[in-house]
Motif scaffolding. Structure first.
Motif, PDB file in Angstrom:
ATOM      1  N   ALA A  34      35.791  21.438  16.318  1.00 51.00           N
ATOM      2  CA  ALA A  34      34.411  21.932  16.253  1.00 51.00           C
ATOM      3  C   ALA A  34      34.249  23.287  16.934  1.00 51.00           C
ATOM      4  O   ALA A  34      33.264  23.986  16.705  1.00 51.00           O
ATOM      5  N   ARG A  35      35.206  23.652  17.765  1.00 52.05           N
ATOM      6  CA  ARG A  35      35.159  24.933  18.486  1.00 52.05           C
ATOM      7  C   ARG A  35      36.590  25.337  18.821  1.00 52.05           C
ATOM      8  O   ARG A  35      37.493  24.489  18.822  1.00 52.05           O
TER       9      ARG A  35
ATOM     10  N   GLY B  72      39.942  25.815  20.572  1.00 50.96           N
ATOM     11  CA  GLY B  72      40.570  25.086  21.660  1.00 50.96           C
ATOM     12  C   GLY B  72      40.324  23.600  21.656  1.00 50.96           C
ATOM     13  O   GLY B  72      40.929  22.870  22.444  1.00 50.96           O
ATOM     14  N   ALA B  73      39.443  23.119  20.799  1.00 50.29           N
ATOM     15  CA  ALA B  73      39.152  21.689  20.729  1.00 50.29           C
ATOM     16  C   ALA B  73      40.190  20.980  19.861  1.00 50.29           C
ATOM     17  O   ALA B  73      40.938  21.606  19.108  1.00 50.29           O
ATOM     18  N   SER B  74      40.227  19.658  19.983  1.00 49.82           N
ATOM     19  CA  SER B  74      41.181  18.849  19.218  1.00 49.82           C
ATOM     20  C   SER B  74      40.619  18.482  17.850  1.00 49.82           C
ATOM     21  O   SER B  74      39.392  18.462  17.642  1.00 49.82           O
ATOM     22  N   ASP B  75      41.514  18.181  16.934  1.00 46.82           N
ATOM     23  CA  ASP B  75      41.101  17.602  15.657  1.00 46.82           C
ATOM     24  C   ASP B  75      40.502  16.220  15.908  1.00 46.82           C
ATOM     25  O   ASP B  75      40.839  15.547  16.888  1.00 46.82           O
ATOM     26  N   GLY B  76      39.662  15.799  15.007  1.00 45.56           N
ATOM     27  CA  GLY B  76      39.097  14.455  15.083  1.00 45.56           C
ATOM     28  C   GLY B  76      39.253  13.738  13.751  1.00 45.56           C
ATOM     29  O   GLY B  76      39.777  14.291  12.779  1.00 45.56           O
TER      30      GLY B  76
ATOM     31  N   ASP C   7      38.582  14.632  22.501  1.00 43.66           N
ATOM     32  CA  ASP C   7      38.026  15.413  23.608  1.00 43.66           C
ATOM     33  C   ASP C   7      36.842  14.733  24.290  1.00 43.66           C
ATOM     34  O   ASP C   7      36.350  15.227  25.308  1.00 43.66           O
ATOM     35  N   ASN C   8      36.374  13.605  23.766  1.00 40.10           N
ATOM     36  CA  ASN C   8      35.177  12.968  24.312  1.00 40.10           C
ATOM     37  C   ASN C   8      35.281  12.578  25.789  1.00 40.10           C
ATOM     38  O   ASN C   8      34.306  12.712  26.533  1.00 40.10           O
ATOM     39  N   PRO C   9      36.420  12.034  26.251  1.00 41.48           N
ATOM     40  CA  PRO C   9      36.478  11.647  27.663  1.00 41.48           C
ATOM     41  C   PRO C   9      36.152  12.799  28.615  1.00 41.48           C
ATOM     42  O   PRO C   9      35.641  12.579  29.718  1.00 41.48           O
TER      43      PRO C   9
END
Length: 330
Positions: free
Chosen positions: A51-52, A54-58, A81-83
């Motif tokens: 989503a931005r 440096g963020a991970s795939d979901g 990345d939620n935790p």
């Protein structure tokens, strides 16, 4: 159900758990699978790019189902990345609609629905596949499902008196036991299995219920005793595996849904790749067992295996029951 009102009821996790007793949900799932329609689509997987920067795939999972009364839709996000922002990695919601009008009836906590229905589907399978005199349950894994699997299996097989819990960390296994009520701990012989004693616990168990994200098998087939029932709940991708090919090859294999199992059940897919199993060897599914088309366990020496990947009918049954009971129905 009537869809004449557009008021939507919101049922949070605590209310879902309070509404869904294990015995009632096991029975409701059995009735639904006995009359299962043949037009429920498989779960859809969608890759979510970051989503931005440096963020991970979901991953987005979408599970629709319907019956003559209602339409249900579960939407689950697997967001690594939620935790970091104080949210669970797996987060979901369940939307229940009126079947005739598609008017919204309820929005329910998706994680609570998933925990209850998954444990009760395993218990429904064990009702048909585990030995009636089963005494020892081994739970492998210390995630959110572990306590629900204990409670659901004890409901399905009241003779279970010895509960053993294994996790890679003994303190995590102890936390599962601590989550049981004092009355539950007093009524059952519960104990932690040392992290280095899993093989001995496997050999000693009557029912083995695994709910992990293991990619290396934890259950070795040559150690499984005759008459054991294996309940494999984790390994929900082809890269994951909780039981080795020997365990799969030795067992009569049952699934919640054949299409989902062929696409997602890592234990079975890897056993096929090893040349030890073929998908056409699946003995039956929950619809076959619940309807009586398959008699279930044949004898006390048979090794049985239930591979759960999740079926959208289970979510719909749980959501309908939760709404009815939360609204004061029986």
């Amino acid at each position: 159900m009537s869809g004449r009102s557009t008021t939507i009821r919101v049922i949070d996790a605590d209310a879902v758990h309070a509404a869904l007793s294990y015995d009632a949900l096991i029975d409701a799932l059995g009735a639904a699978f006995a009359a299962m329609p043949d037009d429920i689509p498989p779960r859809a997987h969608h890759h979510l790019p970051p989503a931005r920067p440096g963020a991970s795939d979901g991953t987005l999972l979408v599970m629709p189902a319907w019956n003559p009364r209602a339409i249900g839709l579960k939407v689950v996000g697997v967001m690594p990345d939620n935790p970091g922002v104080g949210l669970p990695t797996v987060i979901g919601s369940y939307l229940l609609l009126d079947r005739e009008t598609a008017a919204p009836l309820a929005l329910l906590d998706g994680a609570a629905i998933t925990q209850r229905r998954t444990a009760c589907a395993s218990a429904l399978a064990a009702r048909h596949l585990a030995r009636a005199d089963a005494r020892t349950l081994l739970v492998i894994g210390a995630g959110a499902l572990a306590v629900h699997l204990i409670r659901a299996h004890v409901t399905s097989r009241p003779g279970l008196a010895r509960i053993r819990v294994w996790a890679r960390r003994a303190d995590a296994a102890q936390a599962v036991i601590d989550a049981l009520s004092p009355a539950e701990r007093a009524a059952l012989d519960v104990a932690v299995v040392s992290p280095d004693a899993l093989d001995a616990a496997v050999a000693d168990a009557c029912i083995i219920s695994a709910a992990t994200r293991a990619t290396v098998p934890l259950i070795r087939g040559h150690l499984v005793a005759p008459g054991t029932h294996l309940d494999l709940v984790g390994a929900y991708t082809p890269a994951m595996c909780e039981a080795d090919a020997e365990a799969v090859a030795r067992a009569d294999v049952f699934v919640d849904g054949r299409e989902g199992a062929a696409a997602e059940a890592g234990d079975l897919i890897q056993a096929v790749a090893a040349g030890r199993f073929a998908m056409d060897r699946i003995a039956g599914d929950l619809a076959d067992l619940s309807s009586g088309r398959h008699p279930g366990r044949r004898d006390d020496g048979q090794v049985t295996l239930f591979k759960s990947v999740g079926h959208s009918l289970e979510d719909l049954v749980a959501a309908e029951l939760a709404l009815r009971r939360d609204a004061g129905g029986a």
